[in-house]
Every structure is written in structure tokens, then in C-alpha cells.
Design a protein around this motif. Sequence first.
Motif, short mmCIF file in Angstrom:
data_model
loop_
_atom_site.label_atom_id
_atom_site.label_comp_id
_atom_site.label_asym_id
_atom_site.label_seq_id
_atom_site.Cartn_x
_atom_site.Cartn_y
_atom_site.Cartn_z
N VAL A 58 0.71 -1.35 0.06
CA VAL A 58 0.16 0.06 -0.04
C VAL A 58 0.99 1.05 0.06
CG1 VAL A 58 -1.96 -1.13 1.41
CG2 VAL A 58 -0.24 -0.06 2.54
N ARG A 59 0.24 2.31 -0.36
CA ARG A 59 1.17 3.65 -0.29
C ARG A 59 1.25 4.00 1.22
NH1 ARG A 59 -3.21 7.03 -3.39
NH2 ARG A 59 -4.60 5.27 -2.57
N ASP A 60 2.44 4.61 1.52
CA ASP A 60 2.58 5.02 2.69
C ASP A 60 2.48 6.63 2.83
OD1 ASP A 60 5.39 5.80 4.77
OD2 ASP A 60 3.74 4.39 5.50
N GLY A 61 2.56 7.03 4.01
CA GLY A 61 2.17 8.37 4.19
C GLY A 61 3.40 9.50 3.48
N GLU A 62 4.76 8.67 3.46
CA GLU A 62 5.86 9.49 3.09
C GLU A 62 5.91 9.30 1.58
OE1 GLU A 62 9.35 7.74 4.78
OE2 GLU A 62 10.53 8.61 3.24
N ALA A 94 6.45 3.07 -0.41
CA ALA A 94 5.47 1.82 -0.47
C ALA A 94 5.65 1.17 1.00
CB ALA A 94 5.68 0.73 -1.39
N ARG A 95 4.26 0.58 1.64
CA ARG A 95 4.63 -0.09 3.02
C ARG A 95 3.96 -1.40 2.72
NH1 ARG A 95 5.02 0.70 8.36
NH2 ARG A 95 5.34 2.85 8.01
N LEU A 96 4.75 -2.45 3.31
CA LEU A 96 4.33 -3.72 3.24
C LEU A 96 3.62 -4.19 4.55
CD1 LEU A 96 6.66 -6.92 2.26
CD2 LEU A 96 5.28 -7.06 4.52
N ARG A 97 2.41 -4.69 4.20
CA ARG A 97 1.37 -4.98 5.28
C ARG A 97 0.92 -6.50 5.41
NH1 ARG A 97 -1.46 0.30 7.30
NH2 ARG A 97 -0.56 -0.37 9.28
N LEU A 98 0.61 -7.08 6.43
CA LEU A 98 -0.46 -8.06 6.42
C LEU A 98 0.24 -9.57 6.01
CD1 LEU A 98 -3.87 -6.71 6.18
CD2 LEU A 98 -2.43 -6.74 8.25
N LEU A 99 1.63 -9.65 6.11
CA LEU A 99 2.25 -10.98 5.61
C LEU A 99 1.76 -11.94 6.55
CD1 LEU A 99 4.29 -12.52 4.06
CD2 LEU A 99 6.01 -11.83 5.72
N LEU A 100 1.33 -13.20 6.27
CA LEU A 100 0.84 -14.15 7.11
C LEU A 100 0.88 -15.42 6.15
CD1 LEU A 100 -2.28 -14.60 9.02
CD2 LEU A 100 -2.04 -16.02 6.87
N VAL A 101 1.37 -16.57 6.91
CA VAL A 101 1.39 -17.87 6.18
C VAL A 101 0.82 -18.94 7.06
CG1 VAL A 101 2.85 -19.62 5.41
CG2 VAL A 101 3.49 -17.46 4.92
#
Length: 325
Positions: free
Chosen positions: A232-236, A240-247
Amino acid sequence: MTKPLEKTAQAPSAVGAPIQEMRAFNRFYTNLIGALDYSRHLYVPYTLTESRVLYELAHSPHTDAADLRVALSLDAGYLSRLLAKFERDGLVERTPSAPDPRRQRITLTARGRDAADLLDERSREAVGSLVAEVPAADRARLTAAMRTVRSILERTGRRRAGVRLRESRAGDLGWIVQRHGELYAAEHGWNTAYEGLVARIVADFTQDHDPRLERVWIAELDGRPVGSVMCVRDGEPGTARLRLLLVEPDARGLGIGDELVSACVGFAREAGYRDMVLWTVDVLAAARVIYRRHGFVLAGEKPHRAFGADLVGQDWRLSLGDRPA
């Protein structure tokens, strides 16, 4: 009586050459690693696997035994015996994990940290002396070639395991919220505040996302969802921001997390972002191994209380300016 090996069909010409090259490379690399053998060349009393465990503990100071097993793809029984040996030698301490007493937290003692530091120093010296003999003009090619070999064979392994990545579709975002809430409650004892946070992240994504700059991936194993990640887009600006990595637990050890992060980072590069950032916590040791593998560096950390637990929040950053070959 041992059954004799049966002769297999000759490999087709399309794969014959790669087979021969891979076998030749394997012999060469095995001999090369032998020249850098930990117990002989580095003059330390630890095997390569023992050294890997010490290295991981030194770089992940709040590690559970289960996370360590997943991060290094080790057999549970073997790891337990190895840790027992380290404990007898005064290198590690094992205590119940605060979030989940059923899990063992492994920490290095002062003696264990000294041993890990010595290993790291001598390993760097040994590999450094080898790389120093490579002409400067060839070092970038060598690095790119190693990255390419690893990337191709990792993708091949994922396909062989029946794993595939796809973009999200109807129902996936709800699954992401549900599984994050369930897994983090079961594995780390977090309360519903975390599930609420995930729900807000997903809601923000659905309400205002640019498909050119943001994306969600779902990993499937034999047709069922077993993993996720989000870019997703980051405020900076330009970040970019990586989020919600799950396995899913039963799909760990197949390299799915690595594949998800690789897809996320690759997309961010193609979208034109300059940097990628992420936030995680100290208890997620296996995830940090993946982040480091992709070039993320720890930018800062701070203890805080969240989701009903005492945690150490960590900010990680990756510069996307240098594109891999």
C-alpha cells in the motif's frame, strides 16, 4: 539385503545440459564450502547447522523454539537436542514465552553471544578473503548470478509444492482479517484489538486504493488460501508499505512467505516507489529472516504494550533504487 539402484531413463536433451551443469556446480560448491568449513578453517567447535542456530539467535534476540525451527527448516527433535546441548554448554537459556507459556523462548547467554560474535567475525573474514580474490568488475556479476540461481530454484520449489500466488478476489479480504485474528490469538495470545487493526487496514484499502500503486496477493496451496501480503501507499511520498504478511502454520517451511515478500517488493519497484517500509514486532522471528533476506534493514525499535502483550515494535526499511539483475 540392499536393493540395487535401478537405472532410470536417460534425461531428455532439453534438460540434460542443466542436469550436468547443476551436478558439476554442486560438486564445485561443496568443495568450496569444505574449504571454508566452520570446524576446521574457522577453528570453532561447532558444525555448520549449530553455527546457523547461533547466528539466528544472535540476530533475533527474542526467538521462540517454534519460530527458530521454521526459520531454519529444522526437524523439531533435532533442534530440541541441539538446544539441550547448547544449554548444557552454557550458551542459551530456555524459558516459557510470556505470551504463550506452551512455547519456549530461547535467548543467548553472555557466553553464547561471545561464541556467536566469534563465529560471525571468522565467517566474514573467510568469505571476505574469498571475495577479495574476485576482480572488482566481476563482483556485481557474481552477486547477480547467485541471486538469479536462488530465485529460479525457489520458484521451481514452490511450483513443485503446488503453491501459486494470485491477486485477491471477493472474499479474500475477509479471510485475511479472520485468519490474522485467529492465528495471532492462538500463537501469541493477542486480543481482539489486533483483529480490529487488521480490519481497519483492509477497510482503508478497499475504500481508497489505486490498483497501479497498491495490491494484495493470496498464496494458494492445492487450491486453498494459505498466505497473504499487501503493498500500500505510505504517508511518506515515494514510499510503499508492506503489510499483513501471513502464512498458515501447516504451509510454513515451503518458502511461501519469501515468495509473497518477493512479489510485494517486485511490484513496488515496478510501480516506481523509491523505498519500502514495514512495521513488525520482535516475536515474529521467522518473518524477520525473510525481510533481511530481501535487503530490509532495521531502522528503529521501541518497546510498547499493544494487543494485550508487551512487545518491541520494529521499523524496517528497504531502498528500491538498486534494482536486482
